[in-house]
Design a protein around this motif. Structure first.
Motif, PDB file in Angstrom:
ATOM      1  N   GLN A 353      10.031  -6.643  -7.551  1.00 15.97           N
ATOM      2  CA  GLN A 353      10.632  -5.785  -7.871  1.00 15.97           C
ATOM      3  C   GLN A 353       9.587  -4.565  -7.104  1.00 15.97           C
ATOM      4  OE1 GLN A 353       9.774  -7.046 -10.548  1.00 15.97           O
ATOM      5  NE2 GLN A 353      11.768  -8.210 -11.258  1.00 15.97           N
ATOM      6  N   GLN A 354      10.306  -4.494  -5.296  1.00 18.22           N
ATOM      7  CA  GLN A 354       9.835  -3.366  -4.724  1.00 18.22           C
ATOM      8  C   GLN A 354      10.721  -2.729  -3.907  1.00 18.22           C
ATOM      9  OE1 GLN A 354       6.251  -3.084  -4.156  1.00 18.22           O
ATOM     10  NE2 GLN A 354       5.469  -4.923  -5.364  1.00 18.22           N
ATOM     11  N   GLY A 355      11.644  -2.241  -4.370  1.00 16.00           N
ATOM     12  CA  GLY A 355      12.461  -1.238  -3.903  1.00 16.00           C
ATOM     13  C   GLY A 355      12.339  -0.311  -3.981  1.00 16.00           C
ATOM     14  N   PRO A 356      13.006   0.670  -3.300  1.00 11.88           N
ATOM     15  CA  PRO A 356      12.540   2.234  -3.459  1.00 11.88           C
ATOM     16  C   PRO A 356      13.354   2.683  -4.612  1.00 11.88           C
ATOM     17  CG  PRO A 356      13.427   2.688  -1.418  1.00 11.88           C
ATOM     18  CD  PRO A 356      12.983   0.960  -1.604  1.00 11.88           C
ATOM     19  N   ALA A 357      14.374   2.362  -5.242  1.00 10.85           N
ATOM     20  CA  ALA A 357      14.887   2.772  -6.151  1.00 10.85           C
ATOM     21  C   ALA A 357      14.644   1.965  -7.310  1.00 10.85           C
ATOM     22  CB  ALA A 357      16.388   2.686  -6.455  1.00 10.85           C
ATOM     23  N   THR A 358      14.024   0.858  -7.544  1.00  8.74           N
ATOM     24  CA  THR A 358      13.690   0.648  -8.565  1.00  8.74           C
ATOM     25  C   THR A 358      12.429   0.734  -9.643  1.00  8.74           C
ATOM     26  OG1 THR A 358      13.166  -1.751  -9.545  1.00  8.74           O
ATOM     27  CG2 THR A 358      12.409  -1.292  -7.656  1.00  8.74           C
ATOM     28  N   LEU A 359      12.254   0.804 -10.790  1.00 10.38           N
ATOM     29  CA  LEU A 359      11.054   0.821 -11.894  1.00 10.38           C
ATOM     30  C   LEU A 359      10.817   0.243 -12.059  1.00 10.38           C
ATOM     31  CD1 LEU A 359      12.482   4.777 -12.866  1.00 10.38           C
ATOM     32  CD2 LEU A 359      10.559   4.014 -11.686  1.00 10.38           C
ATOM     33  N   ARG A 360      11.081  -1.114 -12.039  1.00  2.55           N
ATOM     34  CA  ARG A 360      10.034  -1.989 -13.160  1.00  2.55           C
ATOM     35  C   ARG A 360       9.595  -2.538 -12.478  1.00  2.55           C
ATOM     36  NH1 ARG A 360      13.288  -7.351 -14.622  1.00  2.55           N
ATOM     37  NH2 ARG A 360      11.577  -7.799 -15.717  1.00  2.55           N
ATOM     38  N   GLY A 361       8.807  -3.104 -10.930  1.00  3.23           N
ATOM     39  CA  GLY A 361       7.646  -3.192 -10.383  1.00  3.23           C
ATOM     40  C   GLY A 361       6.182  -2.161 -11.340  1.00  3.23           C
ATOM     41  N   LEU A 362       6.827  -0.772 -11.226  1.00  3.71           N
ATOM     42  CA  LEU A 362       6.068   0.045 -11.002  1.00  3.71           C
ATOM     43  C   LEU A 362       5.468   0.163 -12.449  1.00  3.71           C
ATOM     44  CD1 LEU A 362       4.241   2.528 -10.014  1.00  3.71           C
ATOM     45  CD2 LEU A 362       6.479   4.289 -10.911  1.00  3.71           C
ATOM     46  N   ALA A 363       6.695  -0.783 -13.297  1.00  8.86           N
ATOM     47  CA  ALA A 363       6.709   0.074 -14.868  1.00  8.86           C
ATOM     48  C   ALA A 363       5.395  -1.639 -15.508  1.00  8.86           C
ATOM     49  CB  ALA A 363       7.594  -0.586 -15.903  1.00  8.86           C
ATOM     50  N   GLU A 364       5.268  -2.652 -14.195  1.00  8.87           N
ATOM     51  CA  GLU A 364       4.255  -3.868 -14.526  1.00  8.87           C
ATOM     52  C   GLU A 364       2.966  -3.483 -14.051  1.00  8.87           C
ATOM     53  OE1 GLU A 364       7.363  -7.147 -14.435  1.00  8.87           O
ATOM     54  OE2 GLU A 364       8.103  -6.540 -15.699  1.00  8.87           O
ATOM     55  N   ALA A 365       2.907  -2.733 -12.600  1.00 12.20           N
ATOM     56  CA  ALA A 365       1.530  -2.504 -11.495  1.00 12.20           C
ATOM     57  C   ALA A 365       0.919  -1.915 -12.833  1.00 12.20           C
ATOM     58  CB  ALA A 365       2.181  -2.059 -10.836  1.00 12.20           C
ATOM     59  N   ASP A 366      -0.308  -2.751 -12.116  1.00 10.47           N
ATOM     60  CA  ASP A 366      -2.068  -2.267 -12.517  1.00 10.47           C
ATOM     61  C   ASP A 366      -2.775  -0.678 -11.443  1.00 10.47           C
ATOM     62  OD1 ASP A 366      -2.399  -3.737 -14.628  1.00 10.47           O
ATOM     63  OD2 ASP A 366      -3.096  -4.966 -13.757  1.00 10.47           O
ATOM     64  N   VAL A 367      -1.836  -1.338 -10.501  1.00 10.51           N
ATOM     65  CA  VAL A 367      -2.682  -0.644  -8.765  1.00 10.51           C
ATOM     66  C   VAL A 367      -1.334  -0.514  -7.812  1.00 10.51           C
ATOM     67  CG1 VAL A 367      -4.653  -1.414  -9.400  1.00 10.51           C
ATOM     68  CG2 VAL A 367      -3.326  -2.940  -7.505  1.00 10.51           C
ATOM     69  N   LEU A 368      -1.679   0.600  -6.943  1.00  9.43           N
ATOM     70  CA  LEU A 368      -0.689   0.351  -5.738  1.00  9.43           C
ATOM     71  C   LEU A 368      -1.693  -0.343  -4.522  1.00  9.43           C
ATOM     72  CD1 LEU A 368       1.672   3.711  -5.924  1.00  9.43           C
ATOM     73  CD2 LEU A 368       2.219   1.282  -6.539  1.00  9.43           C
ATOM     74  N   ALA A 369      -1.056  -1.180  -3.399  1.00  7.92           N
ATOM     75  CA  ALA A 369      -1.370  -1.390  -2.627  1.00  7.92           C
ATOM     76  C   ALA A 369      -1.323  -0.687  -1.358  1.00  7.92           C
ATOM     77  CB  ALA A 369      -1.124  -3.225  -2.360  1.00  7.92           C
ATOM     78  N   LEU A 370      -2.150  -0.124  -0.867  1.00  6.69           N
ATOM     79  CA  LEU A 370      -1.610   0.459   0.964  1.00  6.69           C
ATOM     80  C   LEU A 370      -2.147  -0.515   1.910  1.00  6.69           C
ATOM     81  CD1 LEU A 370      -3.382   3.895  -0.180  1.00  6.69           C
ATOM     82  CD2 LEU A 370      -1.734   2.861  -0.402  1.00  6.69           C
ATOM     83  N   VAL A 371      -0.663  -0.997   2.111  1.00 10.75           N
ATOM     84  CA  VAL A 371      -0.709  -2.629   2.772  1.00 10.75           C
ATOM     85  C   VAL A 371      -0.665  -1.981   4.535  1.00 10.75           C
ATOM     86  CG1 VAL A 371       0.033  -4.574   3.757  1.00 10.75           C
ATOM     87  CG2 VAL A 371       0.589  -4.081   1.423  1.00 10.75           C
ATOM     88  N   PRO A 372      -2.013  -2.009   5.229  1.00 11.30           N
ATOM     89  CA  PRO A 372      -1.279  -1.091   6.692  1.00 11.30           C
ATOM     90  C   PRO A 372      -0.960  -1.805   7.810  1.00 11.30           C
ATOM     91  CG  PRO A 372      -3.663  -2.822   6.762  1.00 11.30           C
ATOM     92  CD  PRO A 372      -2.900  -2.675   5.053  1.00 11.30           C
ATOM     93  N   ILE A 373      -0.349  -1.346   8.744  1.00 11.06           N
ATOM     94  CA  ILE A 373       0.416  -1.995   9.632  1.00 11.06           C
ATOM     95  C   ILE A 373      -0.373  -3.019  10.026  1.00 11.06           C
ATOM     96  CG2 ILE A 373       1.091  -1.709  11.924  1.00 11.06           C
ATOM     97  CD1 ILE A 373       0.843   1.300  11.280  1.00 11.06           C
ATOM     98  N   GLY A 374       0.785  -4.052  10.331  1.00  5.54           N
ATOM     99  CA  GLY A 374       0.705  -5.519  10.828  1.00  5.54           C
ATOM    100  C   GLY A 374      -0.090  -6.529   9.687  1.00  5.54           C
ATOM    101  N   GLY A 375      -0.156  -5.290   8.146  1.00  2.00           N
ATOM    102  CA  GLY A 375      -0.442  -6.309   6.719  1.00  2.00           C
ATOM    103  C   GLY A 375      -2.133  -7.017   6.667  1.00  2.00           C
ATOM    104  N   THR A 376      -1.924  -7.156   5.883  1.00  4.68           N
ATOM    105  CA  THR A 376      -3.560  -8.011   5.553  1.00  4.68           C
ATOM    106  C   THR A 376      -2.774  -9.694   5.064  1.00  4.68           C
ATOM    107  OG1 THR A 376      -3.428  -5.975   4.074  1.00  4.68           O
ATOM    108  CG2 THR A 376      -5.043  -7.973   3.729  1.00  4.68           C
ATOM    109  N   ARG A 377      -3.536 -10.285   5.750  1.00  9.96           N
ATOM    110  CA  ARG A 377      -4.052 -12.100   5.276  1.00  9.96           C
ATOM    111  C   ARG A 377      -4.310 -11.770   3.855  1.00  9.96           C
ATOM    112  NH1 ARG A 377      -8.108 -11.018   8.301  1.00  9.96           N
ATOM    113  NH2 ARG A 377     -10.157 -12.083   7.452  1.00  9.96           N
ATOM    114  N   ALA A 378      -4.819 -12.912   2.992  1.00 13.83           N
ATOM    115  CA  ALA A 378      -4.216 -13.545   2.307  1.00 13.83           C
ATOM    116  C   ALA A 378      -6.136 -13.441   2.423  1.00 13.83           C
ATOM    117  CB  ALA A 378      -4.054 -14.484   1.343  1.00 13.83           C
ATOM    118  N   GLY A 379      -6.800 -13.005   0.983  1.00 16.34           N
ATOM    119  CA  GLY A 379      -8.314 -12.718   0.528  1.00 16.34           C
ATOM    120  C   GLY A 379      -8.997 -11.767   1.691  1.00 16.34           C
TER     121      GLY A 379
END
Length: 389
Positions: A353-379
């Motif tokens: 759950q990642q939508g701006p209107a949902t709290l479900r993901g935030l309630a279960e989260a440990d951290v917020l990831a700041l993904v840069p433009i272009g994304g981040t590959r696994a690892g």
């Protein structure tokens, strides 16, 4: 203007520093979570004298040792050296006579008033298993700089240095204005309306960030009422939720401008949370206007509210720390993509759950990831923000 995320945080911290809070003196038991206004300088050595690091015997010279009286914990240190060839039973923390070493309890055998080391154990040298005076804290040393948050261990450190009171920053009083005609404050909302997610949530978050009293008021969608609140409030910081976008009921920007509040940050290149506003009023008080969607509002608060309050309290603001991405994190947008994530053995994993209107993901989260433009590959590393709760 739309600010890059890092630049927006710097601007928020600098705005907070311009309204840095005054100081007050508080007893230790009332200082938890507060921020030091002045550096804590140790008035004494800790420990105040050489003390034993082990239970056993204080010994001098070669064995066997003639056993004398025990050295009680809490007794005044004896300035006289221990006589060579003698031993005195000692407990951890008791003062050690000059020149003595400690033979640990498990390394010695006492019989008929004589002490010898167990087979294979050497006689301890002078200073062995002794905590020297000032080895933890030296008198005159700065042990906590100004701007330190008073965590429970920090309070314990102040206590062992002999402090009863500390000079701390006065926490800012916050006025929280929940804006939105559709918001209900109790019960199950009727169709077409939503339950207030901010009144129960934000006071605790703001307190965790260093704020003081939070006055929560619900305004509905009345622009005139919003104008009135901005005009008469004497709070040190005003936080609003909702009304920051470009819709027909989004009055916050216009209301703030009409009252003389000037924008410091007007939008940040991040999703969600883009339409956040940070403004300074004629008296120098900041206004932090958060978006109306719950997850977007929290992203905006943690992005700008953290450095703003850190600046107001004279603290450094934490930078994101890198963590490996357990999976590929996409970001085809034009700014930072903020994802609610959980930590795993392989790295951070975004919640479904990642939508701006949902709290479900935030309630279960440990951290917020700041993904840069272009994304981040696994690892690969991705910057993450810790959650204050």
């Amino acid at each position: 203007m739309t600010s890059e995320w890092e630049a927006a945080r710097r601007a928020a911290w600098e705005a907070g520093r311009r309204t840095i809070r005054g100081a007050e003196t508080r007893p230790l038991e009332a200082a938890a979570g507060r921020t030091l206004a002045a550096a804590l300088v140790a008035p004494v050595d800790v420990p105040g004298c050489d003390t034993s690091a082990m239970d056993g015997w204080a010994v001098a010279g070669a064995p066997p040792w003639r056993v004398g009286d025990a050295i009680p914990v809490g007794s005044a240190p004896d300035p006289r050296p221990l006589v060579s060839g003698t031993a005195r039973p000692i407990a951890t923390g008791a003062p050690v006579p000059p020149g003595a070493g400690i033979l640990r309890r498990e390394h010695g055998e006492e019989r008929d008033g004589r002490l010898t080391p167990r087979t294979g154990t050497a006689a301890p040298a002078a200073g062995k298993d002794v905590r020297p005076a000032g080895s933890d804290v030296a008198a005159g040393e700065v042990v906590l700089p100004a701007g330190s948050r008073l965590t429970p261990p920090a309070l314990a450190l102040a206590a062992i240095c002999g402090m009863d009171e500390l000079e701390v920053r006065v926490p800012p009083r916050v006025l929280l204005l929940v804006v939105g005609e559709e918001i209900e404050v109790s019960g199950v909302p009727s169709p077409g309306r939503v339950r207030d997610a901010y009144g129960p949530q934000l006071p605790g978050v703001l307190a965790a960030l260093g704020a003081g009293e939070v006055d929560v008021r619900h305004l509905g969608g009345d622009a005139d009422q919003l104008l009135a609140e901005l005009g008469v409030s004497d709070a040190d910081l005003v936080v609003t939720t909702g009304g920051t976008s470009q819709g027909p009921t989004d009055h916050v920007r216009a209301a703030a401008a009409s009252r003389g509040w000037s924008a410091v940050v007007d939008g940040v290149a991040m999703r969600p949370g883009h339409p956040v506003l940070l403004a300074i009023g004629p008296s120098g008080r900041p206004l932090l206007a958060l978006p109306g969607n719950p997850f977007a509002a929290m992203v905006a608060l943690l992005s700008l509210g953290v450095p703003l309050l850190d600046g107001m309290l004279g603290r450094r603001t934490p930078s994101p720390v890198p963590a490996p991405a357990a999976v590929e994190l996409e970001n085809p947008g034009r700014g930072v993509r903020v994802l609610a994530c959980r930590r795993s053995a392989d790295g951070v994993v975004p919640l479904p759950q990642q939508g701006p209107a949902t709290l479900r993901g935030l309630a279960e989260a440990d951290v917020l990831a700041l993904v840069p433009i272009g994304g981040t590959r696994a690892g690969a590393p991705v910057p993450v923000l810790s959650l204050p709760w």
